[in-house]
Design an enzyme around this catalytic site. Structure first.
Site, short mmCIF file in Angstrom:
data_model
loop_
_atom_site.label_atom_id
_atom_site.label_comp_id
_atom_site.label_asym_id
_atom_site.label_seq_id
_atom_site.Cartn_x
_atom_site.Cartn_y
_atom_site.Cartn_z
N LYS A 98 -6.67 -1.79 -9.32
CA LYS A 98 -7.35 -3.01 -8.80
C LYS A 98 -8.72 -2.66 -8.53
O LYS A 98 -9.13 -1.41 -8.43
CB LYS A 98 -6.72 -3.86 -7.75
CG LYS A 98 -5.54 -4.78 -8.15
CD LYS A 98 -5.41 -5.75 -7.38
CE LYS A 98 -3.84 -5.98 -7.24
NZ LYS A 98 -3.65 -6.67 -5.92
N HIS A 125 -13.47 -3.13 -4.41
CA HIS A 125 -14.56 -4.09 -4.47
C HIS A 125 -15.01 -4.44 -2.86
O HIS A 125 -15.01 -3.55 -1.89
CB HIS A 125 -13.97 -5.52 -4.92
CG HIS A 125 -12.70 -5.99 -3.90
ND1 HIS A 125 -12.92 -6.34 -2.40
CD2 HIS A 125 -11.55 -6.22 -4.09
CE1 HIS A 125 -11.92 -6.79 -2.15
NE2 HIS A 125 -10.86 -6.66 -2.87
N HIS A 136 -13.40 -3.96 0.32
CA HIS A 136 -12.86 -2.72 0.72
C HIS A 136 -13.90 -1.68 1.70
O HIS A 136 -13.39 -0.81 2.39
CB HIS A 136 -12.21 -1.89 -0.18
CG HIS A 136 -11.12 -2.34 -0.89
ND1 HIS A 136 -10.95 -2.77 -2.43
CD2 HIS A 136 -9.93 -2.46 -0.36
CE1 HIS A 136 -9.84 -3.01 -2.54
NE2 HIS A 136 -9.11 -3.11 -1.62
N1 ARG Z 1 -3.49 -1.63 0.34
C1 ARG Z 1 -3.77 -2.60 1.41
C2 ARG Z 1 -4.76 -3.55 0.84
O1 ARG Z 1 -5.59 -3.38 0.26
C3 ARG Z 1 -4.17 -2.02 2.66
C4 ARG Z 1 -3.09 -1.03 3.13
C5 ARG Z 1 -3.08 -0.99 4.51
N2 ARG Z 1 -2.35 0.10 5.33
C6 ARG Z 1 -1.27 0.02 5.65
N3 ARG Z 1 -0.74 0.93 6.17
N4 ARG Z 1 -0.41 -1.24 5.28
O2 ARG Z 1 -4.37 -4.79 1.30
#
Ligand code: ARG
Length: 572
Positions: free
Chosen positions: A127, A130, A133
């Site tokens: 993905k 963007h 982030h």
């Molecule tokens: N990949 C997730 C997102 O973009 C964030 C991950 C956050 N970290 C975790 N340990 N859950 O929404």
């Protein structure tokens, strides 16, 4: 400055009976304005101890301490005793510290080498990386630097979103509508296209969702074809992410993302079961959290596939066992508040006393001026485009200034990237905000370029001073600060003296914006000083004192910017 407060507490305690130094230290305040003194001691709390009116106590205390040579003046105002320090002494000690400690000024060893995990950025594979982030990325990177400066052993983890049902969708879409060349040529944009297409088609034909689920299960079961496509998507995505990280100068110690935990989950499911925490609900496995006013946490679906939270429970346990962390910090959007509350509660219910060492550092959402960002609809601003555009615009702006040709590229990069990082960090972490090009690229006000420019200005003054500045920096000359006791320069010196405390506070509150604000204040004070006074004056003592203030300002700003992940160019 810290020792100064301690000495003051000792002096006050010495003049009082039956009132300990520690208690005195807790009561000492810093007035907002130096005209009211450098420190103030309120006597309200002493009234009960001495059975006297606080005003009377303050009056007597001021009288007793007035003769103490450590203070330039001691004044009594109502129930307060106000202390005025000797400005030249304060100046000498602060400037001396900054110059002697150099790049280490602001660092401490309160951490004592204890391990702290900072998990940040964690984008989702296949993905786009963007603009949404960027907050996790720059806040996390800064917190990692701050904790390191405070003497902790920091482990930076990128918990990549490289697992989950969305990979089933992506693989189905690729097989139905995709082709290899497109992915190779423009990986992320192509993959995003597939993702968008999948959702459009699935609205018309819901059976696609079932197909995606079945495909993900195959992936979880390690079936060759699915695993290969998934790995390929992952590699292409990581290449793209690395471009952003390289531009920002960000590194990680571990990329253990969600998929890393796939073979570690069965053990954790068993632990949950053994502790009697798992319940069956419509064929799925859940942890009931109704006693804590939270919806149940879904651990395993009916078809046996695991979920985001299952991987997070597993990751937390793995991290404790691997790093024996003192703090496990998650820099993740506030949209996931509930997720982290559930996660930490489950860890607590499993009997782990370290549940309270896990900390969620949330931040508000970024939206676009014409509405929210939505990956599903393909409405995104790519971070890499933002960074490139910022560098380009900066290049145009500084090309007209006196930056030497050979430094143009590097300076445009440092300032363009710094502008974006600074604007992200200076926004209050919790508040939502709207991304606007105008604001990012506005080089006035509380911005990165303004602070960087002040640093370059200090460098330029020191360059002009030549050998004298070198001698000062080498510690071969000790400036006589009694030549420089005006209000503005004194505020500047005090602000620099507070810098180590500011770093500590930013760490304790998980708030890099405390540092952005503080170095902006320092830059403003220096610029006032610079405009009011001529620095390279005839009188040698005065000139040396002013150069010492300039050198210390440059150093403090540089150290502050470094903690934010921003470069400090010498010419702009
Ligand atoms: N990949 C997730 C997102 O973009 C964030 C991950 C956050 N970290 C975790 N340990 N859950 O929404």
């Amino acid at each position: 400055m810290k020792d100064q407060k301690k000495e003051l507490a000792a002096a006050i305690a010495g003049a009082l009976e039956n009132f300990e130094e520690d208690k005195v230290a807790q009561l000492i305040e810093t007035p907002p304005d130096s005209a009211m003194g450098d420190y103030a001691f309120p006597c309200f709390k002493l009234a009960a101890v001495y059975h006297k009116a606080p005003q009377k106590i303050a009056e007597e205390l001021a009288e007793k301490l007035r003769g103490n040579g450590a203070f330039a003046d001691v004044k009594n105002v109502n129930a307060y005793v106000n202390f005025f320090m000797n400005r030249a002494d304060v100046g000498g000690s602060v400037i001396g510290d900054v110059i002697a400690e150099g790049d280490d000024y602001g660092k401490s060893d309160v951490g004592g080498g204890r391990p702290v995990i900072v998990e940040f950025s964690s984008p989702n594979i296949a993905k786009p990386f963007h603009i949404g982030h960027i907050r996790s990325t720059v806040i996390g990177a800064s917190l990692a630097k701050i904790y390191k400066a405070l003497g902790y052993d920091v482990i930076r983890i990128n918990h990549l979103g490289d697992y989950g049902t969305q990979f089933g969708k992506m693989i189905v879409a690729y097989r139905k509508w995709g082709n290899e060349e497109d992915v190779k040529r423009e990986p992320i944009k192509t993959l995003l296209g597939y993702y968008v297409k999948f959702h459009e088609e699935a609205e018309k034909d819901p059976s696609l969702d079932d197909e995606a689920r079945a495909t993900f299960t195959k992936l979880e079961n390690g079936e060759k074809e699915e695993v290969e496509i998934w790995q390929w998507f992952r590699e292409e995505s990581l290449k793209e992410f690395s471009r952003v990280y390289d531009m920002l100068g960000i590194e990680f110690d571990s990329y253990a993302g969600e998929s890393f935990y796939s073979d570690k989950m069965p053990r954790v499911e068993k632990m949950l079961e053994d502790k009697g925490l798992l319940q069956e609900s419509e064929g799925a496995q859940i942890v009931d959290l109704s006693d804590y006013d939270m919806p149940p946490a879904l651990i395993k679906k009916k078809d046996g596939s695991t979920l985001y939270i299952t991987r997070d429970i597993t990751a937390a346990i793995y991290r404790k066992e691997t790093y024996d962390f003192y703090r496990n910090i998650y820099v993740v959007a506030s949209q996931q508040n509930l997720h982290f509350k559930q996660l930490f509660k489950i860890i607590e219910l499993m009997g782990y006393d370290w549940a309270n060492q896990c900390i969620h550092v949330p931040f508000g959402m970024v939206s676009l001026e014409d509405g929210t960002m939505s990956t599903r609809k393909g409405k995104v601003v790519f971070l890499i485009d933002v960074l490139n555009k910022s560098v380009e615009k900066t290049r145009e702006i500084i090309a007209e200034k006196n930056v030497p040709e050979e430094l143009l590229d590097k300076t445009a990069h440092d300032v363009g990237i710094g502008a974006v990082i600074f604007q992200e960090l200076s926004n209050n972490r919790i508040k939502d905000y709207t991304f606007s090009w105008d604001k990012v690229l506005n080089f006035d006000g509380e911005t990165g370029p303004y602070v960087q420019y002040t640093h370059a200005r200090c460098s330029s003054v020191l360059r002009k001073a030549g050998r004298e500045a070198d001698e000062l920096l080498a510690g071969n000359i000790t400036p006589d600060m009694s030549k420089l006791t005006g209000d503005v320069v004194y505020e500047l010196i005090k602000a620099m003296g507070r810098f180590p405390d500011v770093v500590l506070e930013a760490g304790e509150k998980y708030e890099p914006s405390i540092i952005t604000r503080h170095i902006t204040d320092i830059a403003e004070l220096f610029n006032k000083f610079y405009h009011d006074e001529h620095i390279l004056v005839e009188d040698r003592d005065e000139r040396l004192a002013k150069l010492a203030v300039t050198a210390a300002t440059k150093q403090t700003i540089k150290n502050g910017l470094a903690l934010l992940g921003i470069a400090a160019p010498d010419r702009m």
